[in-house]
Write a protein that holds these residues in place. Sequence first.
Motif, PDB file in Angstrom:
ATOM      1  N   LEU A 209       0.867  -1.171   0.000  1.00  0.00           N
ATOM      2  CA  LEU A 209       0.000   0.000   0.000  1.00  0.00           C
ATOM      3  C   LEU A 209       0.906   1.223   0.000  1.00  0.00           C
ATOM      4  O   LEU A 209       1.861   1.292   0.778  1.00  0.00           O
ATOM      5  N   LEU A 210       0.639   2.174  -0.891  1.00  0.00           N
ATOM      6  CA  LEU A 210       1.482   3.362  -0.997  1.00  0.00           C
ATOM      7  C   LEU A 210       0.685   4.608  -0.637  1.00  0.00           C
ATOM      8  O   LEU A 210      -0.383   4.867  -1.209  1.00  0.00           O
ATOM      9  N   LEU A 211       1.217   5.366   0.304  1.00  0.00           N
ATOM     10  CA  LEU A 211       0.662   6.676   0.657  1.00  0.00           C
ATOM     11  C   LEU A 211       1.555   7.738   0.053  1.00  0.00           C
ATOM     12  O   LEU A 211       2.759   7.781   0.318  1.00  0.00           O
ATOM     13  N   HIS A 212       0.974   8.586  -0.810  1.00  0.00           N
ATOM     14  CA  HIS A 212       1.704   9.691  -1.420  1.00  0.00           C
ATOM     15  C   HIS A 212       1.177  10.999  -0.851  1.00  0.00           C
ATOM     16  O   HIS A 212      -0.019  11.279  -0.925  1.00  0.00           O
ATOM     17  N   GLU A 213       2.070  11.808  -0.292  1.00  0.00           N
ATOM     18  CA  GLU A 213       1.686  13.079   0.312  1.00  0.00           C
ATOM     19  C   GLU A 213       2.526  14.212  -0.270  1.00  0.00           C
ATOM     20  O   GLU A 213       3.729  14.048  -0.521  1.00  0.00           O
ATOM     21  N   HIS A 214       1.882  15.342  -0.490  1.00  0.00           N
ATOM     22  CA  HIS A 214       2.562  16.530  -1.005  1.00  0.00           C
ATOM     23  C   HIS A 214       2.402  17.642   0.036  1.00  0.00           C
ATOM     24  O   HIS A 214       1.284  18.019   0.391  1.00  0.00           O
ATOM     25  N   PHE A 215       3.533  18.156   0.543  1.00  0.00           N
ATOM     26  CA  PHE A 215       3.515  19.189   1.568  1.00  0.00           C
ATOM     27  C   PHE A 215       4.207  20.452   1.066  1.00  0.00           C
ATOM     28  O   PHE A 215       5.175  20.382   0.293  1.00  0.00           O
ATOM     29  N   LYS A 216       3.722  21.599   1.547  1.00  0.00           N
ATOM     30  CA  LYS A 216       4.346  22.884   1.236  1.00  0.00           C
ATOM     31  C   LYS A 216       4.972  23.470   2.500  1.00  0.00           C
ATOM     32  O   LYS A 216       4.406  23.384   3.587  1.00  0.00           O
ATOM     33  N   TYR A 217       6.137  24.096   2.314  1.00  0.00           N
ATOM     34  CA  TYR A 217       6.802  24.854   3.366  1.00  0.00           C
ATOM     35  C   TYR A 217       7.015  26.246   2.774  1.00  0.00           C
ATOM     36  O   TYR A 217       8.081  26.548   2.213  1.00  0.00           O
ATOM     37  N   LYS A 218       5.983  27.070   2.861  1.00  0.00           N
ATOM     38  CA  LYS A 218       5.947  28.331   2.111  1.00  0.00           C
ATOM     39  C   LYS A 218       7.077  29.275   2.494  1.00  0.00           C
ATOM     40  O   LYS A 218       7.716  29.884   1.633  1.00  0.00           O
ATOM     41  N   LYS A 219       7.314  29.429   3.783  1.00  0.00           N
ATOM     42  CA  LYS A 219       8.345  30.367   4.245  1.00  0.00           C
ATOM     43  C   LYS A 219       9.711  29.994   3.699  1.00  0.00           C
ATOM     44  O   LYS A 219      10.501  30.858   3.300  1.00  0.00           O
ATOM     45  N   GLU A 220       9.991  28.687   3.655  1.00  0.00           N
ATOM     46  CA  GLU A 220      11.315  28.217   3.208  1.00  0.00           C
ATOM     47  C   GLU A 220      11.381  27.988   1.701  1.00  0.00           C
ATOM     48  O   GLU A 220      12.418  27.647   1.164  1.00  0.00           O
ATOM     49  N   LYS A 221      10.225  28.138   1.004  1.00  0.00           N
ATOM     50  CA  LYS A 221      10.153  27.916  -0.449  1.00  0.00           C
ATOM     51  C   LYS A 221      10.566  26.484  -0.809  1.00  0.00           C
ATOM     52  O   LYS A 221      11.361  26.241  -1.718  1.00  0.00           O
ATOM     53  N   SER A 247      13.658  32.075  -6.748  1.00  0.00           N
ATOM     54  CA  SER A 247      13.425  33.229  -7.608  1.00  0.00           C
ATOM     55  C   SER A 247      14.767  33.585  -8.245  1.00  0.00           C
ATOM     56  O   SER A 247      15.834  33.144  -7.781  1.00  0.00           O
ATOM     57  N   LEU A 248      14.734  34.367  -9.316  1.00  0.00           N
ATOM     58  CA  LEU A 248      15.979  34.802  -9.945  1.00  0.00           C
ATOM     59  C   LEU A 248      16.825  35.598  -8.953  1.00  0.00           C
ATOM     60  O   LEU A 248      18.046  35.428  -8.871  1.00  0.00           O
ATOM     61  N   LYS A 249      16.168  36.431  -8.159  1.00  0.00           N
ATOM     62  CA  LYS A 249      16.885  37.236  -7.159  1.00  0.00           C
ATOM     63  C   LYS A 249      17.614  36.356  -6.161  1.00  0.00           C
ATOM     64  O   LYS A 249      18.784  36.574  -5.858  1.00  0.00           O
ATOM     65  N   ARG A 250      16.918  35.335  -5.647  1.00  0.00           N
ATOM     66  CA  ARG A 250      17.550  34.448  -4.662  1.00  0.00           C
ATOM     67  C   ARG A 250      18.685  33.647  -5.293  1.00  0.00           C
ATOM     68  O   ARG A 250      19.720  33.414  -4.657  1.00  0.00           O
ATOM     69  N   ALA A 251      18.529  33.234  -6.542  1.00  0.00           N
ATOM     70  CA  ALA A 251      19.593  32.496  -7.217  1.00  0.00           C
ATOM     71  C   ALA A 251      20.846  33.362  -7.358  1.00  0.00           C
ATOM     72  O   ALA A 251      21.971  32.890  -7.145  1.00  0.00           O
ATOM     73  N   TRP A 280      11.837  26.979 -14.985  1.00  0.00           N
ATOM     74  CA  TRP A 280      13.239  26.718 -14.671  1.00  0.00           C
ATOM     75  C   TRP A 280      14.066  27.988 -14.854  1.00  0.00           C
ATOM     76  O   TRP A 280      13.691  28.873 -15.623  1.00  0.00           O
ATOM     77  N   ILE A 281      15.186  28.029 -14.153  1.00  0.00           N
ATOM     78  CA  ILE A 281      16.240  29.007 -14.426  1.00  0.00           C
ATOM     79  C   ILE A 281      17.505  28.215 -14.725  1.00  0.00           C
ATOM     80  O   ILE A 281      17.957  27.407 -13.913  1.00  0.00           O
ATOM     81  N   GLY A 282      18.062  28.402 -15.914  1.00  0.00           N
ATOM     82  CA  GLY A 282      19.339  27.806 -16.257  1.00  0.00           C
ATOM     83  C   GLY A 282      20.423  28.853 -16.099  1.00  0.00           C
ATOM     84  O   GLY A 282      20.261  29.984 -16.579  1.00  0.00           O
ATOM     85  N   MET A 283      21.528  28.509 -15.420  1.00  0.00           N
ATOM     86  CA  MET A 283      22.531  29.518 -15.095  1.00  0.00           C
ATOM     87  C   MET A 283      23.939  29.013 -15.413  1.00  0.00           C
ATOM     88  O   MET A 283      24.214  27.814 -15.319  1.00  0.00           O
ATOM     89  N   ILE A 284      24.796  29.960 -15.748  1.00  0.00           N
ATOM     90  CA  ILE A 284      26.222  29.670 -15.877  1.00  0.00           C
ATOM     91  C   ILE A 284      26.972  30.741 -15.097  1.00  0.00           C
ATOM     92  O   ILE A 284      26.742  31.934 -15.270  1.00  0.00           O
TER      93      ILE A 284
END
Length: 290
Positions: A209-221, A247-251, A280-284
């Motif tokens: 039996l498989l339980l799949h759960e999706h959780f959000k941690y909004k403050k920590e993104k 976000s681009l700023k955080r990256a 996505w953001i792709g960066m070099i």
Amino acid sequence: MNLINNGKLDFSQLESITKKPKLFTRDKVNFWQDPYISEHILYAHLDDDSDEGSRKYETIIKSVLWLSEYMDLPKGARLLDLGCGPGLYSEHFHGQGFKVTGIDFSQNSIDYAKEEAKASQYDIEYLCQNYLEIDYSNEFDVITLIYGDLCVLSHQERDLLLTKVRKALKPGGYLIFDLFTKQYFNKGHENQSWYLSREEGFWKEDEHLLLHEHFKYKKEKVRLEKYTLIMSDGEMQSYHIWKHYFSLKRAKEMLHEHQFILRDFWSDLCGTPYKIESSWIGMIAQKPLK
């Protein structure tokens, strides 16, 4: 953990597994090293009809050609492919003249990559290793972390890896990576679902039996995909897949914190111009010359 206590179902334990875990709770076992699961991870990498394990072949080729042309490095430049899987990017970077080392934590994927390299007579070094444990110094012209590898790490692990990557690069060396953005999760909502797997599944060969759960941690993104398997004998095992979005700023801040110079960014690693609605953001980025 076992749900059955003195021959009875222990509902208190069942309730405990459905609670939201603490941020970056880790599995008790390493599924990358599990022979059964890692084999199915390899299948996902090689499935060209899906982007679940790796990007499709056409996209990989386009990325490698674009990035190789962008960097314009001499033949023989050394490239370290972290999280290389079965060598899909490594092989094509080798084809562009790079001397490639690939590292991955899945023995199945590394064994497959080695066999492919031997069959094609590609001089590529493959290592089965946790890339958080690398210890190179000024050895590589390029290091790649492709398909969101930085996003699945805890904050401390990410800082550790970027420190090690910076040390491993030669002065002026390039770091290539991509990140999830918030838009990647537009359709993702906190939810919980169950299903009974009577046949061979991704996580287990036996009925479960498989339980799949999706959780959000909004403050920590951060988002969590949690999979809990319950076997017929009551044994349970949970697997946590963490995904930190940027976000681009955080990256840009992350690169500055680790003393990298941002050279360019796109909506992918094929040179598609960046848009705010990109998933996505792709960066070099580049290690300073001094």
